[in-house]
Design a protein around this motif. Structure first.
Motif, PDB file in Angstrom:
ATOM      1  N   ARG A 124       3.060  -4.537  -7.855  1.00 30.62           N
ATOM      2  CA  ARG A 124       3.632  -5.897  -7.723  1.00 30.62           C
ATOM      3  C   ARG A 124       4.844  -6.060  -8.650  1.00 30.62           C
ATOM      4  O   ARG A 124       5.823  -6.714  -8.284  1.00 30.62           O
ATOM      5  N   GLY A 153      -6.008   0.641 -12.226  1.00 30.88           N
ATOM      6  CA  GLY A 153      -5.624   0.174 -10.901  1.00 30.88           C
ATOM      7  C   GLY A 153      -4.124   0.293 -10.688  1.00 30.88           C
ATOM      8  O   GLY A 153      -3.371   0.557 -11.623  1.00 30.88           O
ATOM      9  N   SER A 154      -3.720   0.093  -9.447  1.00 29.65           N
ATOM     10  CA  SER A 154      -2.321   0.271  -9.090  1.00 29.65           C
ATOM     11  C   SER A 154      -1.639  -1.032  -8.693  1.00 29.65           C
ATOM     12  O   SER A 154      -0.421  -1.086  -8.573  1.00 29.65           O
ATOM     13  N   LEU A 155      -2.441  -2.063  -8.508  1.00 28.92           N
ATOM     14  CA  LEU A 155      -1.910  -3.289  -7.908  1.00 28.92           C
ATOM     15  C   LEU A 155      -0.860  -3.964  -8.792  1.00 28.92           C
ATOM     16  O   LEU A 155       0.210  -4.362  -8.315  1.00 28.92           O
ATOM     17  N   ARG A 206       1.681   1.698  -3.567  1.00 26.12           N
ATOM     18  CA  ARG A 206       0.514   2.080  -4.382  1.00 26.12           C
ATOM     19  C   ARG A 206       0.053   3.519  -4.120  1.00 26.12           C
ATOM     20  O   ARG A 206      -0.608   4.128  -4.974  1.00 26.12           O
ATOM     21  N   LEU A 207       0.366   4.018  -2.946  1.00 27.12           N
ATOM     22  CA  LEU A 207      -0.198   5.313  -2.515  1.00 27.12           C
ATOM     23  C   LEU A 207      -0.117   6.441  -3.554  1.00 27.12           C
ATOM     24  O   LEU A 207      -1.138   7.081  -3.831  1.00 27.12           O
ATOM     25  N   PRO A 208       1.036   6.729  -4.156  1.00 24.93           N
ATOM     26  CA  PRO A 208       1.105   7.884  -5.068  1.00 24.93           C
ATOM     27  C   PRO A 208       0.104   7.808  -6.225  1.00 24.93           C
ATOM     28  O   PRO A 208      -0.399   8.829  -6.683  1.00 24.93           O
ATOM     29  N   ASP A 266       0.827  -1.218   0.000  1.00 25.50           N
ATOM     30  CA  ASP A 266       0.000   0.000   0.000  1.00 25.50           C
ATOM     31  C   ASP A 266       0.858   1.264   0.000  1.00 25.50           C
ATOM     32  O   ASP A 266       0.476   2.276  -0.584  1.00 25.50           O
ATOM     33  N   ARG A 289       8.146   3.136  -4.454  1.00 23.97           N
ATOM     34  CA  ARG A 289       7.062   4.125  -4.362  1.00 23.97           C
ATOM     35  C   ARG A 289       7.351   5.333  -5.263  1.00 23.97           C
ATOM     36  O   ARG A 289       6.448   5.841  -5.934  1.00 23.97           O
TER      37      ARG A 289
END
Lengths: 402, 233
Positions: B123, B117-119, B106-108, B103, B154
């Motif tokens: 990954r 999506g960011s996942l 993924r935050l930014p 997380d 990040r």
């Protein structure tokens, strides 16, 4: 696998979870306010409605009772506490002849044994349907004369009209049910004077000769004429008959005003406590949020560096405060509901004042109002902190090692 | 030219007198270039990096990114620019302790409006930076080197054109610092420009080096000589 939602709400919730003691303490402050306001409002409203009903429909201006039984008469009237006290019935004619007395109607109080209808003793009140003006205003059915073998029951006695109740071995038909009065009448059973004398005779309830029971009554309700003050009539009554009949008087106007005064003090206490708790919750939250924002400057700077706008950070702080406000309000409301509803009978018995239950619609409306007011405490308390975030300079927090 | 800085100046007050943390500084950085900025503590490195990141407004001068004046943008636009075009690894621990490693990375992506999506991207970065096994861990469970890798992942989340790293190998042991340098080199090889403030000579070998003293960039050749003399001493 579906991607886990990554929202502002989740971040705000995560932030609160990271500081469980702080979050719980703040929510507890809001809960205390919500509890006080909701429980106090329900209490005040119920009592207020009871008082309004009493003032509006209690037709008697004066109650004449045996000397020393004025408190018992009030307890029987307001709380339905079973009482038994008597005076000579011949007084009734003398009272009716007093100038200024418009109507006078007798009552005979008898405490029941445990009856099939009820979980505890009830107050049996014999009255004279022909002259009555005390019971009739609250009677829904059977507004005409009550006949022998019939009874009218209070609103909180769980029976159906047309059913039967056995009192001292005698079966009575339920001819009517009273509207909720908020007073002791709600847990009382009403029958004709002849029937109550019959019970006394049959069960041998009176000391002395039971056949002489009809020579006694417990109280006389008096309605005064428009040009006469109840106080003057009471004084005249006492002057003429106090010595012969050993009397006491209950001025219902005083009764209502006494209750109103007690209600006012309950109400004042509620509002004062609610205001104190609200202010306290607001102040403590504002201080805690402000110091937390200082303590979290590094974290907030990281958010800014990663591309969070100032308004986004402000919204996150406001959302945290909203969760605390709404969470605390819900906890307070739940606690108040858990206390007020299952234990309302005990609470109002302890208070000993007439009360009428609010409708569920009104209760819901008050709950929503409390939820709004308590829920707003969080965001209000955090406005300064949220605004200060939009102005704070993140550079100093990043210069530590320069 | 990715980044062009002309006549940049920033003053601060310390007690009663003012001093220039950055003074008449000029700098150019090409696309995909790796630039190391050396300098002693208090020399103005972090102030310069923060001005390039759009976090503090210079008193004078200009910063052009892709030809666009950074400080001609208002704050929300500059914030959106930073989120999209720039990756920033701040000095020290910069991970959010209440978010998992995944997380944090993924935050930014979620701080500005975006579709998708960011996942998957997150990954991919954890695999690339060798921290897949840490995805569900929280920062408190990580070593210093692991935290820097997460911070780097990040910074790369939104595929920036420039990554600014403030002392990325500070406090790391020699082996871990070498691994970090190697990682930055690989990532730089894929076209992402880096501007790194550091004391680490290992990083200095990855590209151009600059030295800052009293808020001014020293002549590059002199700077290299000075640093080598300092190292010998």
């Amino acid at each position: 696998m579906p991607e886990a939602a990554f929202t502002l709400r989740r971040l705000a919730w995560n932030n609160l979870q990271r500081r469980p003691f702080r979050s719980a303490s703040l929510a507890g402050m809001v809960a205390l306010f919500a509890f006080t306001l909701f429980a106090g409002t329900i209490l005040n409203e119920n009592l207020g409605r009871g008082l309004a009903s009493l003032a509006e429909r209690l037709g008697a201006d004066l109650l004449v009772v045996p000397h020393g039984y004025d408190k018992e008469a009030q307890a029987a009237l307001l709380r339905g506490e079973p009482s038994t006290f008597y005076m000579k019935a011949e007084l009734l004619d003398k009272v009716r002849r007093l100038p200024g007395v418009l109507q006078a109607s007798p009552q005979f109080f008898l405490a029941s044994l445990d009856a099939a209808c009820c979980t505890s003793k009830v107050q049996i009140i014999g009255y004279d349907p022909a002259s009555d003006f005390l019971v009739r205003p609250w009677t829904r059915e059977n507004r005409g004369a009550l006949e022998s073998g019939q009874i009218v029951v209070g609103s909180r006695i769980i029976t159906e009209v047309g059913g039967e109740v056995t009192l001292f071995g005698t079966a009575f038909t339920i001819a009517g049910k009273m509207e909720a009065t908020g007073m002791g009448f709600d847990t009382s059973v009403f029958m004709t004077l002849d029937d109550v004398y019959g019970l006394v005779r049959k069960a041998g309830l009176a000391e002395g000769d039971p056949d002489e029971a009809n020579r006694f009554i417990s109280s006389i309700a008096i309605k005064t004429g428009p040009d006469h003050s109840p106080k003057d009539i009471g004084n005249e009554l006492m002057r003429r008959h106090a010595i012969d009949y050993d009397l006491d008087l209950v001025l219902t106007k005083n009764l209502v005003s006494d209750i109103a005064a007690r209600l006012k003090s309950v109400s004042s206490l509620t509002w004062t406590l609610a205001a104190v708790f609200w202010t306290l919750a607001l102040l403590v939250m504002a201080i805690v949020f402000s110091s937390t924002v200082n303590e979290r400057k590094r974290e907030l700077s990281i958010f800014r560096i990663l591309g969070a706008s100032r308004s986004w950070l402000g919204r996150m702080i406001l959302l945290e405060a909203c969760f605390i406000g709404i969470g605390g309000a819900l906890i307070g409301l739940l606690a108040a509901a858990l206390l007020m509803f299952p234990f309302s009978t005990l609470i109002f018995q302890a208070i000993g004042l007439p009360h009428l239950q609010l409708s569920w619609g009104m209760i819901l409306a008050y709950a929503l109002a409390v939820l709004l007011l308590a829920g707003a405490a969080g965001p209000l308390a955090s406005i300064y902190s949220a605004l200060s975030i939009t102005r704070f300079d993140i550079h100093p927090t990043l210069r530590e090692g320069e | 030219m990715l980044l062009e800085i002309n006549g940049l100046r920033k003053e601060y007050e310390r007690g009663e007198h003012r001093f220039a943390a950055v003074d008449d500084l000029c700098l150019r950085l090409e696309r995909g270039e790796f630039v190391c900025l050396f300098g002693r503590s208090g020399s103005g490195k972090t102030t310069l990096l923060n001005m390039i990141a759009g976090l503090i407004t210079p008193d004078s001068g200009e910063i052009l990114f892709d030809g666009v004046g950074l400080y001609s943008l208002d704050d929300p636009a500059r914030t959106a620019w930073r989120n999209e075009k720039l990756g920033y690894m701040p000095q020290g621990a910069s991970l959010l302790s209440n978010l998992s490693v995944l997380d944090n990375i993924r935050l930014p992506f979620h701080l500005q409006p975006r579709s998708g999506g960011s996942l998957e991207k997150a990954r991919e970065l954890t695999r690339e930076l060798g921290i897949s096994r840490l995805e569900k861990s929280y920062p408190s469970a990580l070593s210093g080197g692991e935290m820097r890798r997460v911070a780097l992942a990040r910074a790369l989340m939104n595929s920036p054109e420039l990554v600014i790293a403030d002392e990325p190998s500070n406090d790391l042991d020699a082996q871990t610092a070498r691994e970090m340098a190697s990682l930055l080199s690989v990532l730089n090889g894929r076209g992402c420009a880096f501007l790194v403030a550091t004391h680490d000579q290992e990083l200095g070998r990855l590209g151009r080096t600059l030295e800052i003293a009293n808020g001014r960039l020293l002549d590059q050749d002199h700077a290299t000589e000075d640093r080598e003399v300092s190292n010998v001493q």
